[in-house]
Design a protein around this motif. Structure first.
Motif, PDB file in Angstrom:
ATOM      1  N   GLN A   1       0.862  -1.184   0.000  1.00  0.00           N
ATOM      2  CA  GLN A   1       0.000   0.000   0.000  1.00  0.00           C
ATOM      3  C   GLN A   1       0.898   1.234   0.000  1.00  0.00           C
ATOM      4  N   ARG A   2       0.655   2.142  -0.937  1.00  0.00           N
ATOM      5  CA  ARG A   2       1.442   3.380  -1.016  1.00  0.00           C
ATOM      6  C   ARG A   2       0.507   4.570  -0.908  1.00  0.00           C
ATOM      7  N   THR A   3       0.939   5.559  -0.160  1.00  0.00           N
ATOM      8  CA  THR A   3       0.161   6.788  -0.019  1.00  0.00           C
ATOM      9  C   THR A   3       0.396   7.668  -1.231  1.00  0.00           C
TER      10      THR A   3
ATOM     11  N   ARG B   1      -4.829   5.995  -0.812  1.00  0.00           N
ATOM     12  CA  ARG B   1      -3.836   4.913  -0.767  1.00  0.00           C
ATOM     13  C   ARG B   1      -3.987   4.065  -2.020  1.00  0.00           C
TER      14      ARG B   1
END
Length: 160
Positions: A97-99, A107
């Motif tokens: 998960q990347r912001t 996300r």
């Protein structure tokens, strides 16, 4: 499955289906779904996962970088339900998960190498089952089958 007692014409024309013919279609869908998901369920169980995990892995694999909100829209489940499943997949190293740099509230989701391997193994089994059914049924049946499936899907989701 019980004999529906439909005439050849009724069996050939879905618009002339009796209640028994429609019930037979429902029954066929139940059995097809059971068998379509059975092998995947067995593989998922080895990881302590269920069908919700499978759906998340599948759609994240098909749409790398999709936002959590997009996944919620596809799955039509609550944030709470997704949070539990997604948390487990992230903790177990299947999903990253990347912001979003521009919007810290968004996300984006990606399969890890481990997640991509599981998605491939699950999809291979189900794709093989569909391919065998397509081969058995023939090209005309495949087009009709796809049209029926699309028509079963809620209209607002058909474009997906």
């Amino acid at each position: 499955m019980a004999d529906t007692g439909l005439s050849a014409k009724q069996s050939a024309d879905p618009l002339l289906q009796s209640d028994a013919g429609l019930r037979q279609a429902v029954e066929l869908l139940f059995f097809a779904y059971r068998d379509f998901t059975g092998e995947a369920d067995a593989l998922l169980a080895t990881f302590g996962f269920g069908r919700a995990h499978h759906r998340v892995i599948y759609f994240v694999g098909r749409h790398p970088g999709m936002a959590v909100s997009e996944l919620l829209g596809i799955l039509k489940i609550t944030k709470q339900s997704l949070s539990r499943v997604l948390g487990q997949l992230i903790d177990d190293g299947f999903i990253l998960q990347r912001t979003d740099a521009a919007d810290l509230r968004r996300r984006h989701l990606y399969l890890t190498t481990k997640g991509a391997d599981l998605e491939r193994r699950l999809s291979e089994r189900q794709s093989q089952r569909i391919m065998r059914a397509y081969q058995d049924a023939g090209a005309d049946a495949v087009q009709g089958f796809r049209a029926v499936l699309r028509a079963i899907i809620n209209e607002e989701d058909r474009a997906r």
